[in-house]
Design an enzyme around this catalytic site. Structure first.
Site, PDB file in Angstrom:
ATOM      1  N   SER A 134     -10.256   0.110   6.969  1.00 24.96           N
ATOM      2  CA  SER A 134      -9.672   0.081   5.622  1.00 24.96           C
ATOM      3  C   SER A 134      -8.969  -1.204   5.219  1.00 24.96           C
ATOM      4  O   SER A 134      -8.519  -1.316   4.084  1.00 24.96           O
ATOM      5  CB  SER A 134      -8.691   1.232   5.462  1.00 24.96           C
ATOM      6  OG  SER A 134      -9.404   2.411   5.246  1.00 24.96           O
ATOM      7  N   LYS A 167       0.855  -1.191   0.000  1.00 23.94           N
ATOM      8  CA  LYS A 167       0.000   0.000   0.000  1.00 23.94           C
ATOM      9  C   LYS A 167       0.890   1.239   0.000  1.00 23.94           C
ATOM     10  O   LYS A 167       1.873   1.282   0.761  1.00 23.94           O
ATOM     11  CB  LYS A 167      -0.906  -0.024   1.237  1.00 23.94           C
ATOM     12  CG  LYS A 167      -1.914   1.107   1.303  1.00 23.94           C
ATOM     13  CD  LYS A 167      -2.826   0.991   2.529  1.00 23.94           C
ATOM     14  CE  LYS A 167      -3.892   2.071   2.550  1.00 23.94           C
ATOM     15  NZ  LYS A 167      -4.822   1.955   3.705  1.00 23.94           N
ATOM     16  N   SER A 218      -9.872   2.286   2.582  1.00 21.12           N
ATOM     17  CA  SER A 218      -8.940   2.983   1.720  1.00 21.12           C
ATOM     18  C   SER A 218      -7.949   2.057   1.014  1.00 21.12           C
ATOM     19  O   SER A 218      -7.300   2.481   0.056  1.00 21.12           O
ATOM     20  CB  SER A 218      -8.143   3.998   2.548  1.00 21.12           C
ATOM     21  OG  SER A 218      -7.339   3.318   3.518  1.00 21.12           O
TER      22      SER A 218
HETATM   23  N1  GLN Z   1     -13.290   4.807   5.800  1.00 18.13           N
HETATM   24  C1  GLN Z   1     -12.725   5.321   7.017  1.00 18.13           C
HETATM   25  C2  GLN Z   1     -12.306   6.754   6.818  1.00 18.13           C
HETATM   26  O1  GLN Z   1     -12.571   7.274   5.799  1.00 18.13           O
HETATM   27  C3  GLN Z   1     -11.578   4.470   7.461  1.00 18.13           C
HETATM   28  C4  GLN Z   1     -10.354   4.671   6.671  1.00 18.13           C
HETATM   29  C5  GLN Z   1      -9.219   3.837   7.149  1.00 18.13           C
HETATM   30  O2  GLN Z   1      -9.406   2.853   7.871  1.00 18.13           O
HETATM   31  N2  GLN Z   1      -8.038   4.234   6.762  1.00 18.13           N
HETATM   32  O3  GLN Z   1     -11.743   7.364   7.674  1.00 18.13           O
END
Ligand code: GLN
Length: 492
Positions: free
Chosen positions: A182, A78, A158
């Site tokens: 995410s 990532k 994400s």
């Molecule tokens: N979808 C969540 C956010 O937008 C979690 C994102 C994540 O876990 N990095 O903050």
């Protein structure tokens, strides 16, 4: 010989050790698949030359019967993990041209164990999002499509590049991070396995920070065994991260196949939410039956603070983000605006140009909830509720060993469907944010398909640092679900 890209990570590892193929063959096969998968937009940077060089080095070790636990295995990373001298973007324009001088602890441990880096995977900007649509590098497309449709679906976010590349077999496994879901939500939306370890299990050093008290790295993989193998290499104490915990890292692979007989599985009634598709409820029931059939005891539990988890998360995470992102000012690295008259306008223009809308929204919210007049009303209160969420889990884990819930409230949705409605987007995290707020380990295991033929996952939560019991439960779920569906290869 099977196509190397069809092997799971553990199979590839074993085939390499048995000299049935070489790392260079596997790496070349993956690079060809990546080249052919431009439609998915899963990679931001492909490090083909480096990959071939390290595959050759691995082959030399393997030929002598040497090498680490991941020797020669090809991974995607990532693009939130800093990789020395390799472009690291966090999916943001503001990190243009950033070539870190150091390697994150997690990636350095993967290379220490012999893994080969194929490249850097697309993600939501600074990991803020649930659909991979906030990336400066454009959305990632889910390899899965609904039956009879060619509409482009989200791979979740994400870690959308990680989930899509694992589902499309563009790498043997991928790293990911989870601040509010995410790892687990993209795993659920792509039929892959995702593990968010206990806060402190994996070092955060060298990972671009989003919300430091919630961020945790973990693997996204094709099956549970691969997740166990990956986590073993990723985890461990690191003096450079004061929140990483000094405990031995168990051999998670050894937990797989161990009996789950007598394990108490909690089923929290508050995870049954309005508007959730009936199929998710049905799948959850199937999961409960599977665990019962495997000899587990099912315990109904109540976690009444669950309804506050999303509001608390969307105060705490932006507050920490607004502080962490203050460092991107155009001075030392990344993008700098061309037009400015003094240092203040340089900062302002750089940040205005460099950050996307969602990141700006988080910085605005975070700065607001931390501001003098509102700190007590929002941030402090959210921290108090966070503690109560933690206490509630501690009580529940007095009665149960694992908690079983759905991973996400829906299957993969169409790209564009929720981008104009942040609250709808934030609802994706309703089942996952609780584990981050309480610091618990959580995992998503693919468990079935919905009526449109799209994957759905089930989530297991465990006690802090009890990933071993979680892996036992995950393996039992995987065996019972027998999920072996694959997306049709429409790309390329
Ligand atoms: N979808 C969540 C956010 O937008 C979690 C994102 C994540 O876990 N990095 O903050």
């Amino acid at each position: 010989m099977a196509n190397p890209t069809d092997l799971t990570l553990a199979q590839l590892r074993d085939a390499l050790k048995a000299k049935e193929l070489t790392s260079l063959e596997a790496t070349d096969a993956y690079l060809a698949c990546i080249e052919n998968a431009g439609d998915l937009n899963a990679f931001i940077t492909v490090t083909a030359d480096k990959a071939r060089a390290s595959a050759k080095a691995s082959d030399a070790k393997l030929a002598k019967g040497e090498g680490g636990p991941l020797e020669g295995v090809s991974l995607g990373i990532k693009d939130l993990f800093c990789t020395e001298e390799t472009l690291t973007t966090a999916g943001s324009h503001i990190l243009d041209g950033f070539h870190p001088k150091y390697e994150s602890t997690v990636t350095s441990q993967l290379w220490r164990d012999g893994a080969v880096c194929l490249g850097k995977l697309n993600l939501d900007e600074f990991a803020m999002g649930s659909s991979n649509e906030t990336s400066y590098y454009g959305p990632v497309v889910n390899p899965w499509r609904a039956n009879g449709s060619d509409a482009k679906l989200t791979p979740g976010g994400s870690s959308g590049g990680s989930s899509a590349s694992v589902a499309a077999k563009l790498c043997a496994a991928a790293t990911a991070t989870d601040t509010g879901g995410s790892i687990r939500q993209p795993a659920s939306l792509t039929g892959t396995v995702g593990v968010k370890p206990t806060y402190g299990r994996v070092s955060r050093w060298g990972i671009v920070a989003f919300a430091s008290s919630l961020d945790q790295a973990g693997p996204l993989t094709r099956d549970v065994r691969d997740a166990a193998v990956m986590l073993k290499s990723m985890a461990g104490h690191d003096e450079k991260d004061s929140t990483s915990v000094n405990r031995p890292v168990p051999d998670y692979e050894a937990s797989l196949g161990q009996s789950v007989k007598g394990l108490r599985i909690g089923v929290p009634k508050e995870y049954r939410i309005d508007g959730m598709p009936a199929e998710i409820e049905t799948l959850w029931q199937s999961g409960i039956e599977w665990m019962k059939d495997a000899g587990c005891e099912i315990v109904d539990i109540s976690l009444p603070m669950t309804k506050y988890a999303l509001p608390v998360y969307y105060i705490v995470a932006p507050a920490e983000a607004s502080s962490n992102l203050a460092r991107y000012d155009g001075v030392k690295f990344g993008h700098r605006a061309k037009d400015y008259t003094d240092i203040l306008s340089m900062y302002e223009n750089t940040r205005a140009e460099g950050f996307g809308d969602e990141v700006k929204r988080r910085i605005l919210i975070g700065t607001y909830v931390l501001s003098a007049g509102y700190y007590d009303a929002y941030y402090l209160r959210a921290q108090k509720v966070r503690k109560r969420i933690f206490d509630e889990f501690t009580d529940a884990f007095g009665k149960v060993d694992l908690i079983l819930t759905p991973s996400a409230p829906s299957a993969a949705f169409e790209l564009g469907a929720k981008m104009n409605d942040p609250v709808q987007m934030y609802l994706n995290d309703v089942f996952t944010v609780t584990a981050n707020l309480a610091g618990l380990p959580g995992a998503s295991v693919p468990a079935g398909l919905d009526k449109d033929g799209l994957p759905l996952g089930l989530q297991l939560l465990a006690k802090p640092f009890d990933e071993e019991t979680m892996f036992k439960g995950m393996y039992a779920l995987e065996q019972a679900a027998g999920f072996d569906a694959k997306p049709d290869e429409w790309w390329g």
